[in-house]
Design a protein around this motif. Structure first.
Motif, mmCIF file in Angstrom:
data_model
loop_
_atom_site.group_PDB
_atom_site.id
_atom_site.type_symbol
_atom_site.label_atom_id
_atom_site.label_comp_id
_atom_site.label_asym_id
_atom_site.label_seq_id
_atom_site.Cartn_x
_atom_site.Cartn_y
_atom_site.Cartn_z
ATOM 1 N N GLU A 150 -15.881 7.401 4.449
ATOM 2 C CA GLU A 150 -16.136 6.426 5.505
ATOM 3 C C GLU A 150 -15.344 6.753 6.770
ATOM 4 O OE1 GLU A 150 -15.164 2.432 4.283
ATOM 5 O OE2 GLU A 150 -15.140 1.803 6.388
ATOM 6 N N LYS A 151 -14.051 7.095 6.551
ATOM 7 C CA LYS A 151 -13.178 7.197 7.728
ATOM 8 C C LYS A 151 -12.995 8.619 8.233
ATOM 9 C CE LYS A 151 -10.184 3.269 6.816
ATOM 10 N NZ LYS A 151 -8.883 2.859 6.321
ATOM 11 N N TYR A 152 -12.965 9.597 7.338
ATOM 12 C CA TYR A 152 -12.509 10.917 7.758
ATOM 13 C C TYR A 152 -13.589 11.981 7.735
ATOM 14 C CZ TYR A 152 -8.039 8.657 6.809
ATOM 15 O OH TYR A 152 -6.985 7.784 6.800
ATOM 16 N N MET B 241 -6.570 0.633 -7.150
ATOM 17 C CA MET B 241 -7.656 1.387 -6.508
ATOM 18 C C MET B 241 -7.956 2.636 -7.322
ATOM 19 S SD MET B 241 -7.756 2.683 -2.615
ATOM 20 C CE MET B 241 -7.804 1.219 -1.671
ATOM 21 N N VAL C 101 -4.725 8.664 2.544
ATOM 22 C CA VAL C 101 -5.421 7.434 2.183
ATOM 23 C C VAL C 101 -4.405 6.355 1.840
ATOM 24 C CG1 VAL C 101 -7.057 6.400 0.545
ATOM 25 C CG2 VAL C 101 -7.360 8.767 1.284
ATOM 26 N N ASP C 102 -4.608 5.153 2.386
ATOM 27 C CA ASP C 102 -3.742 4.025 2.031
ATOM 28 C C ASP C 102 -4.260 3.411 0.752
ATOM 29 O OD1 ASP C 102 -3.542 3.276 5.509
ATOM 30 O OD2 ASP C 102 -2.000 4.153 4.219
ATOM 31 N N GLU D 120 -12.941 4.962 -5.350
ATOM 32 C CA GLU D 120 -12.787 4.153 -4.136
ATOM 33 C C GLU D 120 -12.100 4.971 -3.050
ATOM 34 O OE1 GLU D 120 -12.412 -0.323 -6.048
ATOM 35 O OE2 GLU D 120 -10.675 0.999 -6.053
ATOM 36 N N GLY D 121 -11.110 5.796 -3.473
ATOM 37 C CA GLY D 121 -10.421 6.649 -2.513
ATOM 38 C C GLY D 121 -11.383 7.620 -1.846
ATOM 39 N N HIS E 5 -14.580 7.160 -1.417
ATOM 40 C CA HIS E 5 -15.419 6.400 -0.489
ATOM 41 C C HIS E 5 -14.701 6.180 0.839
ATOM 42 C CE1 HIS E 5 -19.046 5.469 -2.663
ATOM 43 N NE2 HIS E 5 -18.366 5.109 -3.730
ATOM 44 N N ILE E 6 -13.388 5.895 0.776
ATOM 45 C CA ILE E 6 -12.616 5.685 2.003
ATOM 46 C C ILE E 6 -12.585 6.966 2.834
ATOM 47 C CG2 ILE E 6 -10.268 5.302 2.891
ATOM 48 C CD1 ILE E 6 -9.906 3.308 0.602
ATOM 49 N N THR F 154 0.850 -1.186 0.000
ATOM 50 C CA THR F 154 0.000 0.000 0.000
ATOM 51 C C THR F 154 0.883 1.233 0.000
ATOM 52 O OG1 THR F 154 -0.095 -0.057 2.388
ATOM 53 C CG2 THR F 154 -1.944 -1.025 1.231
#
Lengths: 127, 148, 283
Positions: free
Chosen positions: C54-56, C43, C37-38, C47-48, C50-51, C12
């Motif tokens: 979701e997380k931040y 990817m 983002v990892d 998708e980035g 979405h991450i 990653t």
């Protein structure tokens, strides 16, 4: 006349200018090179008074200059109008710019044609 | 319906120079505009200056105002601008009248567009312009030498 | 060892996303926020995003739908280039930093969401549908509109347009002139005019050849460079110009509208050709 008609004339004028102005540039700025090739008659500057008067006396040069003046003014000022009117200006301002450029073009065409004919008649009369 | 708030996101004049990652055609377009304006500026003054000869005023003669090295250099720049604008303009006529862009083709990835089709023409025109400018440069250097 | 194990061991890379955010209710102007983002190989930017959501930052807003490059929803400016987020792999365009911004030349409604309504209005104004004068035949067809394979090839490339707006974002004329119709509407006008089933050149020519039409295109070519479907809108606009130039010289004859072709009469059906199966649905 709609915009794409004016644009088509602009493109055709560009082609004509390529030929006529190319010739003009060749005579004015490449004659030394032609002399090196042994093509031109002497290395005298194209813009010397003698050469200038000789061209003025020649009716073909005068006619060509007037044609070049007309197409170049149309092409150049239409191009300028394109650049200015693509800046997102108001409709009224765009129309005003169009009218001003048209008047400028007609004025300069009148000036240039008068000058060309005057010097031709003078030079031809003296010749 | 409630009024939608928004932020205007137009690039403005900067968009003529950079709207994304550029291709050579974008540079060619911007340079075409700049050289066109340069030649036009010179041309409008040129009409007035050459019309003065009807009054017997030859401003470009020896000893007159325009017979100075700085103006000769300026004239060369106009010559160069014209050479570029003319050859690029010829390319644009061939493209915009629909000849040099190729036919409609089924796109297969990696996509090739009309830009790829006309690129040899772009290279040829740039070469022609460079050659004409080089020829003109030789002439102008001679004339500059003769002026001193 | 399963294939999944190899995937889990993939390297990653940490990529810093610089996302242009704008909430019209709170912010006076757009600003950038950064998120780390990892990223695994393969990817996509979608998708980035979405991450990140979701997380931040759960308030991040953008448009997407099909996630496979056919709907045209996720057009955005990625590292300075307008393209689709769903079919752009992060590591293809970035190593450590990725800038994500909304498509330029459109108003920003929120974060990465542009207002595309102007583009659709321009598209509609050029009548992007088959125009014919036989309405009765179109409503209740008695035959078919015949098109040869060659005739289809002449416009097929331009039908692949997904109306993502990337070409409009890249166009230098649209950068300063909001009234220019733009590469997508003009290419679609060409698509329909070239279609031999259509007879609508005269109806479209006033707008296409008008003040905001093809004369505003100067072949900077950026539209074709950024098109994610290979539609080549620059070529489409030049083809429309060619039609208008020919029309200026009164040399243009639109091929369409093609005639209706009926089944030949007095001809016996080849016995080897099977009949269609019985209808199973009531009309």
């Amino acid at each position: 006349m709609n915009e794409s008609s004016k644009w088509t004339i602009h493109m055709l004028a560009g082609l004509l200018i390529f030929l006529l102005l190319g010739m003009h540039m060749g005579i004015m700025h490449l004659s030394g090179f032609k002399a090196d090739l042994g093509v031109a008659d002497g290395a005298e500057s194209a813009v010397s008074k003698d050469n200038s008067l000789a061209r003025d006396a020649n009716p073909l040069f005068t006619a060509t200059y007037i044609v070049l003046l007309a197409v170049a003014l149309y092409h150049g000022l239409y191009g300028l109008k394109n650049i200015l009117c693509e800046l997102g200006l108001k409709e009224g301002l765009q129309k005003t710019i169009g009218v001003l450029l048209l008047l400028l073009g007609l004025g300069l065409f009148g000036l240039g044609t008068w000058a060309a004919i005057t010097v031709h008649l003078t030079a031809a009369g003296n010749a | 319906m409630a009024e939608t708030k928004y932020h205007d996101n137009r690039l403005g004049i900067w968009g003529w120079f950079a709207g994304g990652r550029w291709g050579p055609e974008r540079y060619a377009y911007t340079l075409h505009r700049i050289t066109g304006l340069a030649v036009l500026c010179y041309f409008l003054m040129h009409i007035v200056v050459t019309s003065l000869r009807a009054k017997g005023i030859y401003l470009w003669e020896d000893g007159e105002f325009l017979h100075q090295p700085i103006f000769l250099v300026g004239e060369f720049l106009v010559f160069a601008a014209f050479a570029y604008h003319a050859f690029n303009g010829l390319r644009l006529v061939l493209i915009e009248f629909g000849w040099a862009v190729g036919k409609a083709e089924d796109p297969v990835y990696p996509y090739k567009s009309s830009l790829n089709k006309q690129r040899p023409l772009l290279a040829l025109m740039m070469l022609a312009a460079a050659m004409v400018i080089a020829l003109g440069a030789q002439e102008f250097i001679h004339a500059l030498g003769g002026m001193h | 060892m399963h294939k999944g194990d190899a995937m889990a061991e993939q390297k990653t890379t940490q990529v810093t996303f610089h996302v242009r955010k704008y909430d019209p209710m709170k912010d006076s102007a757009p600003h950038y926020e950064t998120f780390k983002v990892d990223v695994k190989p393969g990817m996509t930017v979608l998708e980035g995003l979405h991450i990140i959501k979701e997380k931040y930052d759960q308030t991040l807003a953008w448009r997407y739908s099909c996630r496979m490059g056919v709907c045209g929803s996720c057009g955005m400016l990625l590292n300075g280039r307008p393209t689709l987020a769903c079919n752009t792999q992060i590591l293809d365009i970035a190593t450590t930093d990725l800038t994500v911004a909304p498509l330029p030349n459109f108003k920003i409604l929120r974060d990465l969401v542009p207002d595309l309504s102007g583009m659709f209005e321009k598209h509609r104004s050029l009548k992007p549908y088959i125009l014919r004068d036989d309405a009765e035949e179109m409503e209740n067809p008695t035959g078919e509109y015949y098109q040869s394979h060659e005739e289809v090839e002449e416009y097929l490339q331009f039908t692949y347009c997904i109306k993502c707006g990337c070409c409009m974002a890249a166009c230098p004329t649209l950068a300063t002139d909001p009234d220019y119709l733009g590469p997508m509407p003009l290419t679609q006008a060409n698509r329909y005019t070239t279609d031999t089933r259509d007879g609508g050149f005269k109806e479209r020519k006033a707008l296409a050849g008008g003040r905001n039409g093809v004369a505003r295109c100067h072949y900077a070519g950026e539209c074709s460079r950024v098109c994610p479907k290979g539609v080549d809108p620059a070529k489409g606009v030049q083809f429309m110009k060619r039609k208008l130039v020919l029309d200026f010289f009164k040399l243009y004859n639109q091929k369409g509208p093609c005639k209706v072709q009926h089944a030949p009469e007095g001809v016996e059906r080849n016995p080897k050709i099977p009949y269609p199966p019985e209808k199973t649905v009531e009309q």
